[in-house]
Design a protein around this motif. Structure first.
Motif, PDB file in Angstrom:
ATOM      1  N   GLY A  10       0.806  -1.199   0.000  1.00 16.45           N
ATOM      2  CA  GLY A  10       0.000   0.000   0.000  1.00 16.45           C
ATOM      3  C   GLY A  10       0.852   1.267   0.000  1.00 16.45           C
ATOM      4  N   ILE A  11       0.180   2.416   0.035  1.00 16.75           N
ATOM      5  CA  ILE A  11       0.822   3.732   0.035  1.00 16.75           C
ATOM      6  C   ILE A  11       0.642   4.340   1.415  1.00 16.75           C
ATOM      7  CG2 ILE A  11       0.817   6.023  -0.980  1.00 16.75           C
ATOM      8  CD1 ILE A  11      -0.260   4.782  -3.535  1.00 16.75           C
ATOM      9  N   ASP A  12       1.737   4.719   2.010  1.00 14.32           N
ATOM     10  CA  ASP A  12       1.717   5.353   3.326  1.00 14.32           C
ATOM     11  C   ASP A  12       1.419   6.833   3.139  1.00 14.32           C
ATOM     12  OD1 ASP A  12       1.974   6.147   5.905  1.00 14.32           O
ATOM     13  OD2 ASP A  12       3.883   5.134   6.260  1.00 14.32           O
ATOM     14  N   VAL A  13       0.137   7.185   3.217  1.00 12.84           N
ATOM     15  CA  VAL A  13      -0.289   8.566   2.980  1.00 12.84           C
ATOM     16  C   VAL A  13       0.274   9.500   4.039  1.00 12.84           C
ATOM     17  CG1 VAL A  13      -2.285  10.083   2.728  1.00 12.84           C
ATOM     18  CG2 VAL A  13      -2.384   7.737   1.858  1.00 12.84           C
ATOM     19  N   ALA A  14       0.323   9.027   5.258  1.00 12.55           N
ATOM     20  CA  ALA A  14       0.833   9.874   6.338  1.00 12.55           C
ATOM     21  C   ALA A  14       2.295  10.231   6.097  1.00 12.55           C
ATOM     22  CB  ALA A  14       0.670   9.155   7.677  1.00 12.55           C
ATOM     23  N   ALA A  15       3.061   9.267   5.577  1.00 12.04           N
ATOM     24  CA  ALA A  15       4.474   9.548   5.283  1.00 12.04           C
ATOM     25  C   ALA A  15       4.611  10.562   4.153  1.00 12.04           C
ATOM     26  CB  ALA A  15       5.193   8.246   4.927  1.00 12.04           C
ATOM     27  N   LEU A  16       3.729  10.447   3.161  1.00  9.08           N
ATOM     28  CA  LEU A  16       3.771  11.407   2.055  1.00  9.08           C
ATOM     29  C   LEU A  16       3.470  12.826   2.533  1.00  9.08           C
ATOM     30  CD1 LEU A  16       2.002   9.436  -0.833  1.00  9.08           C
ATOM     31  CD2 LEU A  16       4.439   9.874  -0.544  1.00  9.08           C
ATOM     32  N   PHE A  17       2.450  12.947   3.372  1.00  5.83           N
ATOM     33  CA  PHE A  17       2.116  14.274   3.889  1.00  5.83           C
ATOM     34  C   PHE A  17       3.241  14.810   4.781  1.00  5.83           C
ATOM     35  CE2 PHE A  17      -2.355  13.417   2.771  1.00  5.83           C
ATOM     36  CZ  PHE A  17      -2.670  14.655   2.207  1.00  5.83           C
ATOM     37  N   ALA A  18       3.873  13.906   5.551  1.00  4.24           N
ATOM     38  CA  ALA A  18       4.998  14.345   6.393  1.00  4.24           C
ATOM     39  C   ALA A  18       6.145  14.848   5.546  1.00  4.24           C
ATOM     40  CB  ALA A  18       5.449  13.174   7.286  1.00  4.24           C
ATOM     41  N   ARG A  19       6.377  14.180   4.446  1.00  8.97           N
ATOM     42  CA  ARG A  19       7.463  14.604   3.561  1.00  8.97           C
ATOM     43  C   ARG A  19       7.124  15.925   2.881  1.00  8.97           C
ATOM     44  NH1 ARG A  19      10.853  10.260   0.033  1.00  8.97           N
ATOM     45  NH2 ARG A  19      12.700  11.577  -0.292  1.00  8.97           N
ATOM     46  N   LEU A  20       5.861  16.082   2.477  1.00 11.88           N
ATOM     47  CA  LEU A  20       5.443  17.359   1.892  1.00 11.88           C
ATOM     48  C   LEU A  20       5.572  18.494   2.912  1.00 11.88           C
ATOM     49  CD1 LEU A  20       2.263  16.374  -0.191  1.00 11.88           C
ATOM     50  CD2 LEU A  20       4.488  17.077  -1.078  1.00 11.88           C
ATOM     51  N   TRP A  21       5.188  18.195   4.144  1.00  7.25           N
ATOM     52  CA  TRP A  21       5.286  19.229   5.193  1.00  7.25           C
ATOM     53  C   TRP A  21       6.745  19.612   5.449  1.00  7.25           C
ATOM     54  CZ3 TRP A  21       2.125  22.545   7.217  1.00  7.25           C
ATOM     55  CH2 TRP A  21       2.475  23.214   8.393  1.00  7.25           C
ATOM     56  N   LYS A  22       7.612  18.653   5.284  1.00  9.56           N
ATOM     57  CA  LYS A  22       9.038  18.925   5.454  1.00  9.56           C
ATOM     58  C   LYS A  22       9.543  19.907   4.403  1.00  9.56           C
ATOM     59  CE  LYS A  22      13.487  16.509   5.635  1.00  9.56           C
ATOM     60  NZ  LYS A  22      14.169  15.190   5.519  1.00  9.56           N
ATOM     61  N   HIS A  23       8.958  19.843   3.212  1.00 13.04           N
ATOM     62  CA  HIS A  23       9.363  20.738   2.115  1.00 13.04           C
ATOM     63  C   HIS A  23       8.353  21.865   1.913  1.00 13.04           C
ATOM     64  CE1 HIS A  23      11.522  16.950   1.226  1.00 13.04           C
ATOM     65  NE2 HIS A  23      12.471  17.746   0.728  1.00 13.04           N
ATOM     66  N   LYS A  24       7.639  22.221   2.978  1.00 13.69           N
ATOM     67  CA  LYS A  24       6.605  23.251   2.822  1.00 13.69           C
ATOM     68  C   LYS A  24       7.188  24.587   2.397  1.00 13.69           C
ATOM     69  CE  LYS A  24       6.552  24.358   7.804  1.00 13.69           C
ATOM     70  NZ  LYS A  24       7.654  23.419   8.147  1.00 13.69           N
ATOM     71  N   GLY A  25       8.386  24.900   2.892  1.00 13.17           N
ATOM     72  CA  GLY A  25       9.014  26.161   2.497  1.00 13.17           C
ATOM     73  C   GLY A  25       9.299  26.203   1.009  1.00 13.17           C
ATOM     74  N   LEU A  26       9.807  25.090   0.476  1.00 13.13           N
ATOM     75  CA  LEU A  26      10.087  25.008  -0.965  1.00 13.13           C
ATOM     76  C   LEU A  26       8.801  25.144  -1.772  1.00 13.13           C
ATOM     77  CD1 LEU A  26      12.070  24.383  -3.289  1.00 13.13           C
ATOM     78  CD2 LEU A  26      11.544  21.957  -2.940  1.00 13.13           C
ATOM     79  N   ILE A  27       7.744  24.469  -1.324  1.00 14.18           N
ATOM     80  CA  ILE A  27       6.467  24.521  -2.061  1.00 14.18           C
ATOM     81  C   ILE A  27       5.904  25.938  -2.054  1.00 14.18           C
ATOM     82  CG2 ILE A  27       4.094  23.679  -2.073  1.00 14.18           C
ATOM     83  CD1 ILE A  27       5.121  21.048  -0.903  1.00 14.18           C
ATOM     84  N   VAL A  28       5.993  26.624  -0.889  1.00 15.67           N
ATOM     85  CA  VAL A  28       5.479  27.996  -0.818  1.00 15.67           C
ATOM     86  C   VAL A  28       6.277  28.914  -1.728  1.00 15.67           C
ATOM     87  CG1 VAL A  28       5.199  29.982   0.711  1.00 15.67           C
ATOM     88  CG2 VAL A  28       4.533  27.712   1.496  1.00 15.67           C
ATOM     89  N   ARG A  29       7.601  28.758  -1.738  1.00 18.78           N
ATOM     90  CA  ARG A  29       8.429  29.606  -2.602  1.00 18.78           C
ATOM     91  C   ARG A  29       8.115  29.373  -4.067  1.00 18.78           C
ATOM     92  NH1 ARG A  29      12.334  28.102   1.256  1.00 18.78           N
ATOM     93  NH2 ARG A  29      13.170  26.517  -0.179  1.00 18.78           N
ATOM     94  N   TRP A  30       7.935  28.109  -4.452  1.00 16.08           N
ATOM     95  CA  TRP A  30       7.617  27.810  -5.846  1.00 16.08           C
ATOM     96  C   TRP A  30       6.232  28.342  -6.217  1.00 16.08           C
ATOM     97  CZ3 TRP A  30       9.663  23.365  -9.102  1.00 16.08           C
ATOM     98  CH2 TRP A  30      11.029  23.189  -8.909  1.00 16.08           C
ATOM     99  N   CYS A  31       5.293  28.248  -5.290  1.00  9.12           N
ATOM    100  CA  CYS A  31       3.954  28.788  -5.569  1.00  9.12           C
ATOM    101  C   CYS A  31       4.003  30.299  -5.734  1.00  9.12           C
ATOM    102  CB  CYS A  31       2.983  28.410  -4.454  1.00  9.12           C
ATOM    103  SG  CYS A  31       2.503  26.662  -4.447  1.00  9.12           S
ATOM    104  N   LEU A  32       4.795  30.963  -4.902  1.00  9.03           N
ATOM    105  CA  LEU A  32       4.949  32.418  -5.051  1.00  9.03           C
ATOM    106  C   LEU A  32       5.611  32.755  -6.374  1.00  9.03           C
ATOM    107  CD1 LEU A  32       6.030  33.435  -1.424  1.00  9.03           C
ATOM    108  CD2 LEU A  32       3.806  33.773  -2.520  1.00  9.03           C
ATOM    109  N   ALA A  33       6.594  31.954  -6.753  1.00  9.86           N
ATOM    110  CA  ALA A  33       7.218  32.164  -8.059  1.00  9.86           C
ATOM    111  C   ALA A  33       6.210  31.946  -9.186  1.00  9.86           C
ATOM    112  CB  ALA A  33       8.409  31.232  -8.228  1.00  9.86           C
ATOM    113  N   GLY A  34       5.330  30.941  -9.022  1.00  7.05           N
ATOM    114  CA  GLY A  34       4.281  30.707 -10.018  1.00  7.05           C
ATOM    115  C   GLY A  34       3.309  31.865 -10.107  1.00  7.05           C
ATOM    116  N   VAL A  35       2.997  32.471  -8.943  1.00  3.97           N
ATOM    117  CA  VAL A  35       2.112  33.642  -8.943  1.00  3.97           C
ATOM    118  C   VAL A  35       2.748  34.783  -9.711  1.00  3.97           C
ATOM    119  CG1 VAL A  35       1.085  35.410  -7.477  1.00  3.97           C
ATOM    120  CG2 VAL A  35       0.954  33.011  -6.801  1.00  3.97           C
ATOM    121  N   VAL A  36       4.038  35.045  -9.440  1.00  8.14           N
ATOM    122  CA  VAL A  36       4.741  36.127 -10.140  1.00  8.14           C
ATOM    123  C   VAL A  36       4.799  35.849 -11.638  1.00  8.14           C
ATOM    124  CG1 VAL A  36       6.933  37.323 -10.380  1.00  8.14           C
ATOM    125  CG2 VAL A  36       6.082  36.725  -8.106  1.00  8.14           C
TER     126      VAL A  36
END
Length: 354
Positions: A10-36
């Motif tokens: 199976g897929i460990d969804v909790a682990a995926l979300f934990a990993r995404l949360w770990k890179h939340k700063g990167l995701i926010v920066r990329w989203c801001l870059a996408g907005v610009v």
């Protein structure tokens, strides 16, 4: 044991979300870059306006073949032919080269009246482009300066539809791309629109397209009847001259032999009178046919019921800055998430192997 298999497969969804949360700063920066980036793209694309028109042509009811054959036995001719160009072919007619060729010299004027020129010059020289289009076209322009186009340099004669220069072909390609026609097969209702950067030019071009289409269909529908009118006009004039000549011959003979009582004279006068009467009957029949052909021209001329006339659009139709902003933001977020989940580890392994 089943639980272990489930966890392995199976897929460990909790682990995926934990990993995404770990890179939340990167995701926010990329989203801001996408907005610009989305804002830059949204404001760089020139505005376009869509002019619309809705109309419906009359539908001609055709008589069945059986009824037509019975009527022909009774000496009545009923047309059972079908139109080669019906309402479903309007998009093909408008997109055809002969139809668009007549629009190249159309005179248009912009919103403020600062520019008055033909459609070809407006499309080629007075339309705004996004900044990246100039960057993409720069190498081709440089090549054009080094190696000039012999075709364009030598073409100074009048336009020929079968051999159009490159610029005119570009204008036709632009028109085919921006003219949209939707036809309801059941009702025949036709919706036509065109997108251009100036609202007044869009309305002028669409109005010309609608009028040219009406004229095209009308000329096609009445072509045979108009040809019959032309032929019958010539024949009618000839028969009228024959009648006038026979009338003059009878009148002259009657006047010159007014007091003669010979049977031969009476017989000749009777023959000339019969020829005059026959010429009049032929002339009268042809004249009747001519009037019938003229009436048929009016009957065959199609009638278009305009449901929504062409009006100048005041609200832009594109680009939608909100859609572009959302698209770039989501795309940037997805790329950042994919980088944090998979691509980062893959890149590290690739560098280690190298």
């Amino acid at each position: 044991m089943n639980k272990d298999i489930y966890e392995d497969e199976g897929i460990d969804v909790a682990a995926l979300f934990a990993r995404l949360w770990k890179h939340k700063g990167l995701i926010v920066r990329w989203c801001l870059a996408g907005v610009v980036l989305g804002l830059i793209v949204g404001f760089s694309i020139p505005k376009t306006y869509k002019a619309k028109a809705v109309f419906t042509p009359e539908t001609q009811q055709r008589i069945g073949a059986g009824v037509s054959s019975i009527a022909s036995m009774m000496g009545v001719s009923l047309d059972n032919s079908m139109d080669a160009i019906d309402v479903e072919m309007y998009p093909d007619v408008v997109a055809s080269t002969p139809f668009l060729f007549n629009l190249l010299d159309l005179q248009v004027s912009t919103k403020n009246g600062n520019l008055e020129t033909d459609l070809t010059d407006y499309v080629l020289n007075h339309q705004k482009k996004a900044w990246w289009s100039h960057i993409i076209s720069a190498p081709f322009k440089l090549i054009g300066l080094i190696l000039p186009d012999k075709e364009e340099a030598a073409d100074t004669a009048a336009l020929v539809m079968t051999n159009l220069p490159k610029d005119e072909r570009r204008v036709m390609k632009f028109l085919r791309k921006n003219i949209h026609i939707l036809v309801d097969k059941k009702t025949g209702m036709t919706s036509m629109s065109i997108q251009m950067q100036d609202p007044y030019v869009a309305a002028q071009v669409l109005e010309a397209i609608v009028e040219n289409l009406k004229r095209y269909v009308s000329d096609y529908r009445t072509s045979k009847a108009r040809q019959d009118v032309e032929n019958l006009t010539v024949i009618c004039e000839e028969r009228r001259q024959d009648y006038y000549e026979a009338q003059q011959a009878y009148a002259k003979y009657s006047d010159s032999n007014k007091n003669v009582v010979l049977n031969s004279t009476k017989a000749e006068a009777q023959r000339l009178q019969q020829e005059m009467n026959l010429a009049y009957q032929v002339y009268s029949q042809v004249a009747t046919q001519l009037e019938g052909a003229r009436i048929k021209v009016q009957q065959d001329k199609p009638v278009f019921a305009v449901l929504e006339p062409v009006t100048v659009p005041y609200k832009k139709s594109a680009p939608s800055k909100a859609k572009i902003l959302v698209l770039f933001t989501l795309l940037s977020g997805c790329l950042a998430s994919a980088w944090g989940l998979f691509l980062k580890d893959f890149w590290k392994k690739l560098k280690e192997n190298l």
